[in-house]
Scaffold this motif. Structure first.
Motif, short mmCIF file in Angstrom:
data_model
loop_
_atom_site.label_atom_id
_atom_site.label_comp_id
_atom_site.label_asym_id
_atom_site.label_seq_id
_atom_site.Cartn_x
_atom_site.Cartn_y
_atom_site.Cartn_z
N ASN A 14 0.77 -1.30 -0.06
CA ASN A 14 -0.05 0.13 0.08
C ASN A 14 0.86 1.47 0.04
O ASN A 14 0.53 2.17 -1.01
CB ASN A 14 -1.00 -0.03 1.18
CG ASN A 14 -2.01 -1.27 1.09
OD1 ASN A 14 -2.24 -1.85 0.25
ND2 ASN A 14 -2.57 -1.43 2.41
N PHE A 19 -3.12 1.77 -1.96
CA PHE A 19 -4.01 0.76 -1.61
C PHE A 19 -4.00 -0.45 -2.73
O PHE A 19 -4.47 -0.20 -3.84
CB PHE A 19 -5.43 0.86 -1.05
CG PHE A 19 -6.11 -0.13 -0.90
CD1 PHE A 19 -5.91 -0.84 0.42
CD2 PHE A 19 -7.46 -0.52 -1.49
CE1 PHE A 19 -6.44 -1.98 1.05
CE2 PHE A 19 -7.94 -1.64 -1.09
CZ PHE A 19 -7.69 -2.38 0.25
N ARG A 185 -9.94 -5.90 5.63
CA ARG A 185 -10.63 -5.45 4.10
C ARG A 185 -11.97 -5.22 4.13
O ARG A 185 -12.77 -4.31 3.63
CB ARG A 185 -10.17 -6.51 2.98
CG ARG A 185 -8.84 -6.54 2.67
CD ARG A 185 -8.57 -7.61 1.57
NE ARG A 185 -8.75 -7.08 0.12
CZ ARG A 185 -7.96 -6.47 -0.51
NH1 ARG A 185 -6.56 -6.04 -0.06
NH2 ARG A 185 -8.25 -6.18 -1.53
N LEU A 188 -13.67 -1.82 5.21
CA LEU A 188 -13.39 -0.71 4.19
C LEU A 188 -14.72 -0.31 3.51
O LEU A 188 -15.44 -1.18 3.11
CB LEU A 188 -12.26 -0.78 3.17
CG LEU A 188 -10.88 -1.13 3.82
CD1 LEU A 188 -9.82 -1.66 2.87
CD2 LEU A 188 -10.53 0.07 4.71
N ILE A 192 -16.17 5.69 -2.27
CA ILE A 192 -15.36 6.78 -1.69
C ILE A 192 -15.91 8.06 -2.42
O ILE A 192 -16.03 8.06 -3.44
CB ILE A 192 -14.00 6.70 -1.64
CG1 ILE A 192 -13.31 6.42 -3.04
CG2 ILE A 192 -13.53 5.33 -0.85
CD1 ILE A 192 -11.85 6.54 -3.14
N VAL A 228 -7.97 4.67 3.09
CA VAL A 228 -7.86 3.40 3.94
C VAL A 228 -7.71 3.79 5.26
O VAL A 228 -8.02 3.27 6.35
CB VAL A 228 -6.90 2.33 3.23
CG1 VAL A 228 -6.99 0.99 4.11
CG2 VAL A 228 -7.65 1.89 1.86
N GLU A 229 -6.62 4.58 5.64
CA GLU A 229 -5.92 4.72 7.01
C GLU A 229 -7.07 4.72 7.79
O GLU A 229 -7.03 4.64 8.94
CB GLU A 229 -4.95 5.66 6.81
CG GLU A 229 -4.09 5.81 7.99
CD GLU A 229 -2.81 6.90 7.84
OE1 GLU A 229 -1.92 6.40 7.29
OE2 GLU A 229 -2.94 7.70 8.35
N TYR A 231 -10.11 4.17 8.59
CA TYR A 231 -10.85 3.26 8.93
C TYR A 231 -9.83 2.20 9.61
O TYR A 231 -10.14 1.90 10.99
CB TYR A 231 -11.33 2.48 7.87
CG TYR A 231 -12.45 3.33 7.06
CD1 TYR A 231 -13.55 3.28 7.70
CD2 TYR A 231 -12.07 4.17 5.92
CE1 TYR A 231 -14.66 4.09 7.12
CE2 TYR A 231 -13.14 4.81 5.39
CZ TYR A 231 -14.49 5.01 6.01
OH TYR A 231 -15.24 5.72 5.42
N ARG A 232 -8.78 1.78 8.95
CA ARG A 232 -7.83 0.76 9.66
C ARG A 232 -7.30 1.47 10.63
O ARG A 232 -6.84 0.56 11.62
CB ARG A 232 -6.98 0.10 8.72
CG ARG A 232 -7.68 -0.68 7.69
CD ARG A 232 -6.72 -1.37 6.71
NE ARG A 232 -7.20 -2.25 5.90
CZ ARG A 232 -6.58 -2.87 4.60
NH1 ARG A 232 -5.45 -2.72 4.33
NH2 ARG A 232 -7.07 -3.77 4.19
N SER A 259 -2.33 -4.35 5.70
CA SER A 259 -3.33 -4.46 6.41
C SER A 259 -2.98 -4.37 8.03
O SER A 259 -4.22 -4.36 8.72
CB SER A 259 -4.40 -5.52 6.07
OG SER A 259 -3.66 -6.59 6.37
#
Ligand code: HSE
Length: 306
Positions: A14, A19, A185, A188, A192, A228-229, A231-232, A259
Motif C-alpha cells: 500500500n 492501496f 478489508r 473498508l 469513496i 483506507v487509513e 478506517y484501519r 493491512s
C-alpha cells in the motif's frame, strides 16, 4: 540441481496512498525455505518451523501457489517444501506473500527457469488469495521483483518496477497483535467520495514522481492516505502517537504497513532511521503491548537463493 534454500523477504504493501497497487521490499526480515525435487508427483510440505500452519498443500499458501505452478508445468516429479517462518502471520509485512512467493521461485529454479517474474507473481497470487480471500499482488510483486513496485493491472497482470532513491531506510514497528487481512478489508467502504479519490490519485502520482526524481520532500507530502487509513488506523492501538512521534523525529512518512498492525516509516539515512526507531520504541514501551522494531534497507534484489 535437486534442492535449493531461499530467503523470501518481508514486504510493505500500500505505501499509504497506493492501496492494493504499491509496495516495497524489506531486507532484514524474511522467511527461509528449502525446496527439493521428489520422485513422487505432487506437493508435500514436510516441515514448518516458527509458526503453526497447515501441512496440507491445498490449505497452505506456499502449497497453493506451488500447486498452481505444478498444474501448469506438469513435471514428471514432485516437490517437498520446508518452511522456516520468521514473519509472523497477520503482521502486515507480507507473511503470506513470502510463503507464496518462496515455493514458486524455488520450483522455477529447479525446473530450469521456464517462468518469468510476472508469471511467478501470478502463481503466487493464488496462494495469497487463500490468506486474504482476494487476489492482489502488492506484497507479492516487491518480493519477486525487489525495490518499489506498482501493480499496473491484475488482469492481465502487469507490474512496473519503480526506482529506489538512495539511502532510504524503512523502520517497522510490529505491535504483537494479529489483524487478519480479510477482516481489515471487510471494514473498508465500498464507495469513496470523489474529493478523497482526487486527493488519493494525486498522491499516488506524486509519489511515483518523487521516487523517479529522488525528491524526498515530495515523497513526504505524498505519503498520505485519505481512503483506507482513517478506517484501519482504529484497529491499531496508538497509531496516531507513533505517527506523530516518527514525523517529529524526522521520518519522511509513516503509514500502516499492508493491512496492519505493523506501521512503516521511511527515513532518509541510517542515522535518521535509528532516531525514528528510538522515538517509536519510546511511544510503544509505555503502552504495555509487546512489539518488535526492525530497521531495514530497501531490498532491491527481492527473493534470493541462499
Ligand atoms: N493491499 C492489501 C490490503 C495488502 O491492504 O488489504 C495486505 O494483503
Amino acid at each position: 540441481m535437486k534442492e535449493l534454500k531461499i530467503f523470501s523477504p518481508a514486504t510493505v504493501a500500500n505505501v499509504s496512498c497506493g492501496f492494493d497497487v504499491l509496495g516495497f521490499c524489506l531486507d532484514s526480515i524474511g522467511d527461509e525455505m528449502v525446496i527439493r525435487k521428489t520422485d513422487k508427483k505432487g506437493i508435500y510440505i514436510t516441515k514448518i518451523e516458527g509458526y503453526d500452519l497447515p501441512f496440507e498443500a491445498e490449505n497452505n499458501v506456499a502449497g497453493v501457489s506451488a500447486l498452481a505452478m505444478l498444474n501448469d508445468a506438469k513435471p514428471d516429479f514432485g516437490f517437498e517444501i520446508e518452511i522456516y517462518k520468521n514473519i509472523k502471520p497477520g503482521s502486515g509485512i507480507g507473511s503470506s506473500s513470502a510463503s507464496a512467493v518462496g515455493s514458486v521461485f524455488a520450483m522455477n529454479e529447479l525446473l530450469g527457469k521456464p517462468y518469468n517474474k510476472t508469471e511467478l507473481t501470478n502463481f503466487a497470487m493464488k496462494g495469497e488469495a487463500l490468506a486474504s480471500q482476494c487476489e492482489h499482488a502488492d506484497n507479492i510483486a516487491p518480493a519477486v521483483f525487489g525495490g518499489f513496485t506498482l501493480v499496473k493491472s491484475v488482469t492481465p497482470l502487469e507490474i512496473l518496477q519503480l526506482p529506489t532513491p538512495k539511502d532510504i531506510y524503512a523502520v517497522i514497528i510490529h505491535p504483537q497483535i494479529e489483524i487478519k487481512t480479510a477482516e481489515a478489508r471487510a471494514i473498508l467502504p465500498k464507495e469513496i467520495p470523489l474529493k478523497s479519490a482526487i486527493t488519493q490519485w494525486s498522491n499516488v502520482g506524486s509519489l511515483v514522481h518523487a521516487l523517479h526524481t529522488s525528491d524526498y520532500e515530495l515523497l513526504s507530502k505524498s505519503l498520505t492516505d485519505v481512503v483506507v487509513e482513517p478506517y484501519r488506523s482504529q484497529l491499531i492501538p496508538h497509531f496516531n502517537a507513533v505517527r506523530q512521534s516518527a514525523l517529529e523525529s524526522g521520518a519522511i512518512g509513516c503509514g500502516i504497513s499492508g493491512s496492519g498492525p505493523s506501521i512503516f516509516n521511511l527515513c532518509h539515512g541510517k542515522e535518521r532511521a535509528n532516531q525514528v526507531a528510538q522515538a517509536i520504541k519510546n511511544v510503544y514501551s509505555k503502552t504495555g503491548i509487546p512489539f518488535e522494531v526492525y530497521i531495514s534497507e530497501i531490498n532491491t534484489q527481492g527473493i534470493k537463493i541462499l
